[in-house]
Design a protein around this motif. Structure first.
Motif, PDB file in Angstrom:
ATOM      1  N   LEU A 261       0.823  -1.209   0.000  1.00  0.00           N
ATOM      2  CA  LEU A 261       0.000   0.000   0.000  1.00  0.00           C
ATOM      3  C   LEU A 261       0.859   1.263   0.000  1.00  0.00           C
ATOM      4  N   THR A 262       2.043   1.170   0.616  1.00  0.00           N
ATOM      5  CA  THR A 262       2.970   2.318   0.617  1.00  0.00           C
ATOM      6  C   THR A 262       3.769   2.388  -0.681  1.00  0.00           C
ATOM      7  N   ILE A 263       4.212   1.246  -1.170  1.00  0.00           N
ATOM      8  CA  ILE A 263       5.078   1.231  -2.357  1.00  0.00           C
ATOM      9  C   ILE A 263       4.327   1.663  -3.602  1.00  0.00           C
ATOM     10  N   LYS A 264       3.064   1.294  -3.723  1.00  0.00           N
ATOM     11  CA  LYS A 264       2.353   1.579  -4.976  1.00  0.00           C
ATOM     12  C   LYS A 264       2.088   3.070  -5.178  1.00  0.00           C
ATOM     13  N   ARG A 265       2.329   3.885  -4.147  1.00  0.00           N
ATOM     14  CA  ARG A 265       2.187   5.331  -4.292  1.00  0.00           C
ATOM     15  C   ARG A 265       3.497   6.007  -4.692  1.00  0.00           C
ATOM     16  N   GLN A 266       4.573   5.233  -4.803  1.00  0.00           N
ATOM     17  CA  GLN A 266       5.859   5.809  -5.166  1.00  0.00           C
ATOM     18  C   GLN A 266       5.886   6.215  -6.631  1.00  0.00           C
ATOM     19  N   GLU A 267       6.774   7.161  -6.947  1.00  0.00           N
ATOM     20  CA  GLU A 267       6.813   7.716  -8.298  1.00  0.00           C
ATOM     21  C   GLU A 267       7.182   6.677  -9.349  1.00  0.00           C
ATOM     22  N   TYR A 268       8.101   5.761  -9.030  1.00  0.00           N
ATOM     23  CA  TYR A 268       8.518   4.782 -10.046  1.00  0.00           C
ATOM     24  C   TYR A 268       7.385   3.822 -10.397  1.00  0.00           C
ATOM     25  N   VAL A 269       6.502   3.538  -9.437  1.00  0.00           N
ATOM     26  CA  VAL A 269       5.355   2.689  -9.744  1.00  0.00           C
ATOM     27  C   VAL A 269       4.361   3.446 -10.607  1.00  0.00           C
ATOM     28  N   GLN A 270       4.122   4.706 -10.269  1.00  0.00           N
ATOM     29  CA  GLN A 270       3.209   5.510 -11.083  1.00  0.00           C
ATOM     30  C   GLN A 270       3.760   5.715 -12.492  1.00  0.00           C
ATOM     31  N   ALA A 271       5.085   5.845 -12.618  1.00  0.00           N
ATOM     32  CA  ALA A 271       5.683   5.975 -13.946  1.00  0.00           C
ATOM     33  C   ALA A 271       5.504   4.697 -14.751  1.00  0.00           C
ATOM     34  N   ALA A 272       5.646   3.551 -14.101  1.00  0.00           N
ATOM     35  CA  ALA A 272       5.451   2.276 -14.793  1.00  0.00           C
ATOM     36  C   ALA A 272       4.004   2.122 -15.248  1.00  0.00           C
ATOM     37  N   GLU A 273       3.052   2.586 -14.421  1.00  0.00           N
ATOM     38  CA  GLU A 273       1.646   2.543 -14.831  1.00  0.00           C
ATOM     39  C   GLU A 273       1.394   3.459 -16.019  1.00  0.00           C
ATOM     40  N   ALA A 274       2.010   4.634 -16.001  1.00  0.00           N
ATOM     41  CA  ALA A 274       1.821   5.571 -17.117  1.00  0.00           C
ATOM     42  C   ALA A 274       2.401   5.037 -18.417  1.00  0.00           C
ATOM     43  N   ARG A 285       8.229  -6.809 -10.839  1.00  0.00           N
ATOM     44  CA  ARG A 285       9.480  -6.065 -10.982  1.00  0.00           C
ATOM     45  C   ARG A 285       9.630  -4.903 -10.005  1.00  0.00           C
ATOM     46  N   HIS A 286       8.534  -4.413  -9.424  1.00  0.00           N
ATOM     47  CA  HIS A 286       8.620  -3.237  -8.558  1.00  0.00           C
ATOM     48  C   HIS A 286       8.100  -3.491  -7.139  1.00  0.00           C
ATOM     49  N   ILE A 287       6.971  -4.182  -7.020  1.00  0.00           N
ATOM     50  CA  ILE A 287       6.365  -4.356  -5.699  1.00  0.00           C
ATOM     51  C   ILE A 287       7.120  -5.406  -4.887  1.00  0.00           C
TER      52      ILE A 287
END
Length: 375
Positions: A261-274, A285-287
């Motif tokens: 829940l904390t990691i998925k708000r990080q910028e690198y996760v949001q960049a991967a979603e974008a 690869r990220h979580i």
């Protein structure tokens, strides 16, 4: 004006990965390194020890029940003659003269009737003597010379209440306890990490439904569940503890979900979603890699937890069965014989407590190495 250019271009310096930094921090932790050495020694002894031991883990020596731990060989010098005389009495022969020549016993024996050559079987059945033989029979076969070699044995950890070598049983118990702990832990970590990461990353109704399943499983009586496993899987402890590991994943799933829940708000996760990376790829690869710190620490705590759980189940008769054993079984038996045979409790306890302490120190070292923000 002429311009000179370098003939060779220096190769770029090789960077250090996060794993390299974590390894160096771990090796700088003396307690963790010492614990890894202790754990490695215990593991090697558990694997190789039973092969090198002169005794089988299930071999019973009726003449050596509850003998103390000693570096000297058994039988002792003052035990040889009384034991030989007792065996001769059972063989219904009388000892006229007794002599000890080195590691051999020589006795002149007589009997009221002809001595049967099979009488030496009484001597050979003993754990103290071997290669018994009769020679020099008289004309009426009522007297002869009996010889036997003293069969020396070493019991460095002593023997248990059934006359079995405690050192070999401690080593074989280490195999069982460590295998059970690692097997159940691997199953629990695998299921818990994947389930918790998926639940935390998806969120919403999917998260609510997945966590309600965890709550329902929490409400089930654990002992009842284990009894059901024994009914289905029988006394196969490998299959049973695979299933036990499939229950122990519940705590791991909650821990990983909170981290996710904390990691998925990080910028690198949001960049991967974008960038359109699918959910499976983000989780893989990220979580999951970023939850390894708590996962590794929990794993070092789960291994001793499963070992202690196995001890409890074996005490109830649901775990390891004789003649196989584990550290928990040996400690339980040693506690019952503490007053007269303290060594039965001391040696298995040393191995178990050393393993538990080593795993805890390794867990602390891994936590500091994988999460340098806490330093």
């Amino acid at each position: 004006m002429s311009t000179t250019y370098p003939t060779e271009i220096a190769a770029p310096a090789k960077g250090r990965s996060l794993w390299d930094d974590a390894r160096d921090r771990l090796l700088a932790n003396r307690a963790a390194v010492g614990s890894m050495i202790v754990l490695a020694v215990i593991t090697v002894l558990s694997i190789v020890g039973p092969w090198l031991s002169p005794h089988d883990y299930d071999a019973v020596y009726r003449d050596y029940v509850k003998v103390p731990a000693s570096l000297e060989a058994y039988p002792r010098a003052d035990q040889v003659q009384p034991a030989f005389e007792a065996l001769a009495k059972r063989a219904r022969v009388t000892i006229d003269s007794y002599e000890r020549a080195g590691d051999q016993v020589i006795a002149q024996v007589t009997s009221r009737r002809a001595i049967d050559p099979r009488t030496v079987r009484y001597i050979d059945r003993s754990d103290l003597f071997k290669n018994a033989a009769l020679s020099g029979f008289s004309n009426d076969n009522k007297s002869a010379t009996m010889t036997a070699d003293i069969d020396y044995k070493h019991f460095y950890f002593g023997t248990d209440s059934n006359g079995r070598d405690l050192m070999t049983r401690t080593f074989i118990a280490g195999r069982v306890s460590l295998t059970i702990g690692l097997l159940a832990t691997v199953v629990a970590i695998t299921i818990g990490v994947l389930y918790g990461a998926t639940s935390g990353y998806l969120g919403g109704r999917a998260d609510q439904m997945m966590m309600r399943v965890v709550d329902i499983l929490y409400s089930l009586p654990f002992i009842f569940f284990v009894i059901m496993l024994v009914v289905f899987f029988g006394r196969n402890f490998v299959l049973m503890f695979i299933a036990v590991g499939a229950v122990e994943w519940l705590d791991m799933a909650r821990i990983v979900r909170g981290q996710t829940l904390t990691i998925k708000r990080q910028e690198y996760v949001q960049a991967a979603e974008a960038m359109g990376v699918p959910d499976r790829g983000i989780i893989r690869r990220h979580i999951v890699p970023n939850t390894l710190g708590p996962v590794v620490v929990y794993m070092t705590l789960l291994v001793p937890k499963v070992i202690l759980l196995e001890s409890f189940l074996s005490f109830l008769g649901l775990g390891i069965q004789e003649p196989m054993t584990s550290w928990g079984v040996l400690i339980s038996e040693g506690a019952r014989n503490l007053q007269g045979a303290a060594w039965m409790l001391i040696f298995p306890s040393i191995f178990l407590t050393s393993t538990l302490f080593a795993l805890n120190f390794i867990g602390d070292g891994l936590r500091d190495a994988l999460d340098p923000k806490d330093r």
